[in-house]
Write a protein that holds these residues in place. Structure first.
Motif, PDB file in Angstrom:
ATOM      1  N   PHE A 190       0.111   4.541  14.523  1.00 55.66           N
ATOM      2  CA  PHE A 190       0.761   4.114  13.275  1.00 55.66           C
ATOM      3  C   PHE A 190      -0.209   3.328  12.391  1.00 55.66           C
ATOM      4  CE2 PHE A 190       3.262   1.179  10.713  1.00 55.66           C
ATOM      5  CZ  PHE A 190       4.324   1.954  10.252  1.00 55.66           C
ATOM      6  N   ARG A 191      -1.023   2.484  12.990  1.00 51.94           N
ATOM      7  CA  ARG A 191      -1.902   1.585  12.224  1.00 51.94           C
ATOM      8  C   ARG A 191      -2.997   2.339  11.459  1.00 51.94           C
ATOM      9  NH1 ARG A 191      -1.562  -1.355  17.275  1.00 51.94           N
ATOM     10  NH2 ARG A 191      -0.032  -3.035  17.064  1.00 51.94           N
ATOM     11  N   VAL A 192      -3.447   3.467  11.982  1.00 52.42           N
ATOM     12  CA  VAL A 192      -4.540   4.174  11.301  1.00 52.42           C
ATOM     13  C   VAL A 192      -4.043   5.244  10.340  1.00 52.42           C
ATOM     14  CG1 VAL A 192      -6.168   3.729  13.187  1.00 52.42           C
ATOM     15  CG2 VAL A 192      -4.850   5.863  13.190  1.00 52.42           C
ATOM     16  N   LEU A 193      -2.754   5.555  10.368  1.00 56.56           N
ATOM     17  CA  LEU A 193      -2.182   6.538   9.450  1.00 56.56           C
ATOM     18  C   LEU A 193      -1.993   5.950   8.058  1.00 56.56           C
ATOM     19  CD1 LEU A 193       0.729   8.487  11.203  1.00 56.56           C
ATOM     20  CD2 LEU A 193      -1.363   9.455  10.256  1.00 56.56           C
ATOM     21  N   LYS A 194      -2.233   6.766   7.055  1.00 61.32           N
ATOM     22  CA  LYS A 194      -1.908   6.377   5.689  1.00 61.32           C
ATOM     23  C   LYS A 194      -0.383   6.270   5.535  1.00 61.32           C
ATOM     24  CE  LYS A 194      -5.720   8.875   3.392  1.00 61.32           C
ATOM     25  NZ  LYS A 194      -6.009  10.007   2.467  1.00 61.32           N
ATOM     26  N   PRO A 195       0.107   5.423   4.638  1.00 67.09           N
ATOM     27  CA  PRO A 195       1.531   5.485   4.286  1.00 67.09           C
ATOM     28  C   PRO A 195       1.859   6.894   3.797  1.00 67.09           C
ATOM     29  CG  PRO A 195       0.536   3.490   3.418  1.00 67.09           C
ATOM     30  CD  PRO A 195      -0.598   4.327   3.941  1.00 67.09           C
ATOM     31  N   GLY A 196       2.903   7.464   4.334  1.00 68.89           N
ATOM     32  CA  GLY A 196       3.228   8.853   4.028  1.00 68.89           C
ATOM     33  C   GLY A 196       2.590   9.838   4.994  1.00 68.89           C
ATOM     34  N   GLY A 197       1.705   9.327   5.859  1.00 70.24           N
ATOM     35  CA  GLY A 197       1.080  10.187   6.863  1.00 70.24           C
ATOM     36  C   GLY A 197       2.080  10.603   7.925  1.00 70.24           C
ATOM     37  N   VAL A 198       1.720  11.619   8.705  1.00 71.57           N
ATOM     38  CA  VAL A 198       2.675  12.196   9.646  1.00 71.57           C
ATOM     39  C   VAL A 198       2.029  12.427  11.004  1.00 71.57           C
ATOM     40  CG1 VAL A 198       2.163  14.561   8.870  1.00 71.57           C
ATOM     41  CG2 VAL A 198       4.350  14.081  10.001  1.00 71.57           C
ATOM     42  N   LYS A 282       5.140   8.071   8.567  1.00 72.21           N
ATOM     43  CA  LYS A 282       4.956   6.646   8.307  1.00 72.21           C
ATOM     44  C   LYS A 282       5.507   6.353   6.911  1.00 72.21           C
ATOM     45  CE  LYS A 282       1.455   2.980   8.128  1.00 72.21           C
ATOM     46  NZ  LYS A 282       0.055   2.606   8.457  1.00 72.21           N
ATOM     47  N   PRO A 283       6.481   5.469   6.801  1.00 70.21           N
ATOM     48  CA  PRO A 283       7.103   5.233   5.490  1.00 70.21           C
ATOM     49  C   PRO A 283       6.112   4.717   4.454  1.00 70.21           C
ATOM     50  CG  PRO A 283       8.399   4.257   7.274  1.00 70.21           C
ATOM     51  CD  PRO A 283       7.086   4.665   7.868  1.00 70.21           C
ATOM     52  N   VAL A 284       6.362   5.060   3.215  1.00 69.28           N
ATOM     53  CA  VAL A 284       5.595   4.531   2.097  1.00 69.28           C
ATOM     54  C   VAL A 284       6.275   3.247   1.636  1.00 69.28           C
ATOM     55  CG1 VAL A 284       4.799   4.949  -0.263  1.00 69.28           C
ATOM     56  CG2 VAL A 284       4.903   6.842   1.395  1.00 69.28           C
ATOM     57  N   PRO A 285       5.537   2.125   1.540  1.00 71.40           N
ATOM     58  CA  PRO A 285       6.147   0.868   1.100  1.00 71.40           C
ATOM     59  C   PRO A 285       6.847   1.031  -0.235  1.00 71.40           C
ATOM     60  CG  PRO A 285       3.930   0.474   1.907  1.00 71.40           C
ATOM     61  CD  PRO A 285       4.108   1.974   1.847  1.00 71.40           C
ATOM     62  N   SER A 286       7.972   0.328  -0.404  1.00 74.46           N
ATOM     63  CA  SER A 286       8.778   0.476  -1.617  1.00 74.46           C
ATOM     64  C   SER A 286       8.004   0.077  -2.864  1.00 74.46           C
ATOM     65  CB  SER A 286      10.039  -0.372  -1.516  1.00 74.46           C
ATOM     66  OG  SER A 286       9.725  -1.728  -1.229  1.00 74.46           O
ATOM     67  N   GLU A 287       7.053  -0.896  -2.758  1.00 71.30           N
ATOM     68  CA  GLU A 287       6.261  -1.285  -3.923  1.00 71.30           C
ATOM     69  C   GLU A 287       5.423  -0.114  -4.422  1.00 71.30           C
ATOM     70  OE1 GLU A 287       4.839  -3.374  -0.725  1.00 71.30           O
ATOM     71  OE2 GLU A 287       6.990  -3.063  -0.730  1.00 71.30           O
ATOM     72  N   SER A 288       4.884   0.680  -3.472  1.00 69.64           N
ATOM     73  CA  SER A 288       4.058   1.823  -3.848  1.00 69.64           C
ATOM     74  C   SER A 288       4.890   2.876  -4.560  1.00 69.64           C
ATOM     75  CB  SER A 288       3.412   2.440  -2.596  1.00 69.64           C
ATOM     76  OG  SER A 288       2.598   1.493  -1.938  1.00 69.64           O
ATOM     77  N   ILE A 289       6.146   3.025  -4.133  1.00 69.28           N
ATOM     78  CA  ILE A 289       7.011   4.021  -4.773  1.00 69.28           C
ATOM     79  C   ILE A 289       7.288   3.616  -6.224  1.00 69.28           C
ATOM     80  CG2 ILE A 289       9.314   5.051  -4.724  1.00 69.28           C
ATOM     81  CD1 ILE A 289       9.273   4.735  -1.674  1.00 69.28           C
TER      82      ILE A 289
END
Length: 291
Positions: A190-198, A282-289
């Motif tokens: 989880f830590r090395v995945l980008k937000p939105g990664g799978v 991996k969820p994308v943080p709401s601020e980024s959305i």
């Protein structure tokens, strides 16, 4: 949907009879139910601790015996997972993949052959397996970095920068890890995945034929068994797998049983195979959305 699995210690001349995906677990026959009900003997704590201590040694010995000849190359991954196929659409940007539990490269080398815009981080518990990867003629440090790693202990960020990986694969890997250490392994990914990664997942499902083949005396715990060579295998229910990934911070976009029958023509056997095929994001943080 085409489906492919791996038989471990099961001789097979495969002929696909049928296959399907299902949200429900496979229905057992009365004989199979009785077998599981009566198989209550569990390996002693002393032997279980030794198996955990010797886990890396047992996998190194596995690759010493079998070298690169045991598993077939996984040319099926791009058919099963669009995320691997879509890396060709990256507009010239390098697609970064983590192959967690790479073995001798049966997944990574077909991908490297198919696509020029991919860089693969390939790690494995067995240092011997990693050496086989590096010895492959297709291995190039410009396109792949292979390294030894214990997913249950090592922080992947010592090799991979945090949140830089587009996709990670866990294909017939998590089942070999002690159930108590699975969540830590998933959190490290989880830590090395980008937000939105799978994470693309394929592994043994509950009531697979391989589970029912274990004889009395090989049971380590619920749905957890040891093979003759000391390597271990866990058989997942979709509920248990989904819970593991959810606890680690992931959201499930797909989590299904793959049901399949294969035939061994020489022995006249038709056996049911059960796998879990899943995608966890991996969820994308709401601020980024909002931005």
């Amino acid at each position: 949907m085409s489906v492919t699995g791996e038989l471990y210690n099961v001789k097979s001349s495969d002929c696909f009879l049928n296959h399907s995906t299902n949200l429900n677990e496979r229905t057992l026959t009365p004989e199979e139910m009785e077998k599981l009900k009566t198989d209550t003997a569990v390996v002693s704590d002393f032997k279980q601790k030794k198996l955990e201590t010797d886990a890396q040694k047992n996998w190194d010995l596995f690759y010493k015996r079998n070298t690169t000849n045991f598993f077939k190359d996984r040319h099926w991954t791009t058919r099963e997972f669009d995320e691997l196929k879509n890396c060709r659409l990256s507009d010239g940007q390098t697609f970064k993949l983590l192959e967690a539990g790479c073995g001798v490269g049966n997944c990574i080398f077909p991908l490297l052959e198919e696509d020029l815009n991919i860089f693969i981080y390939a790690c494995d518990f067995s240092s011997r397996a990693v050496e086989f990867v590096k010895q492959n003629s297709l291995y190039s440090p410009k396109r792949c970095l292979a390294f030894q790693c214990d997913l249950t202990k090592d922080d992947l960020q010592t090799t991979i920068q945090a949140e830089t990986v587009d996709v990670a694969t866990l294909i017939f890997v998590l089942s070999a890890i002690h159930p108590d250490k699975m969540r830590q392994s998933i959190e490290n990914i989880f830590r090395v995945l980008k937000p939105g990664g799978v994470v693309l997942f394929r592994d043994y499902g509950l009531y697979d034929h391989a589970m029912l083949r274990f004889k009395s005396g090989n049971k380590l715990g619920e749905n957890f068994y040891v093979r003759q060579d000391g390597t271990r295998s866990f058989f997942f229910s979709r509920e248990h797998l989904g819970s593991l990934f959810q606890q680690a911070g992931f959201e499930a976009s797909m989590n299904e049983y793959v049901l399949r029958e294969t035939v061994n023509k020489k022995e006249g056997l038709c056996v049911p195979r059960v796998f879990l095929q899943s995608k966890f994001c991996k969820p994308v943080p709401s601020e980024s959305i909002r931005q």
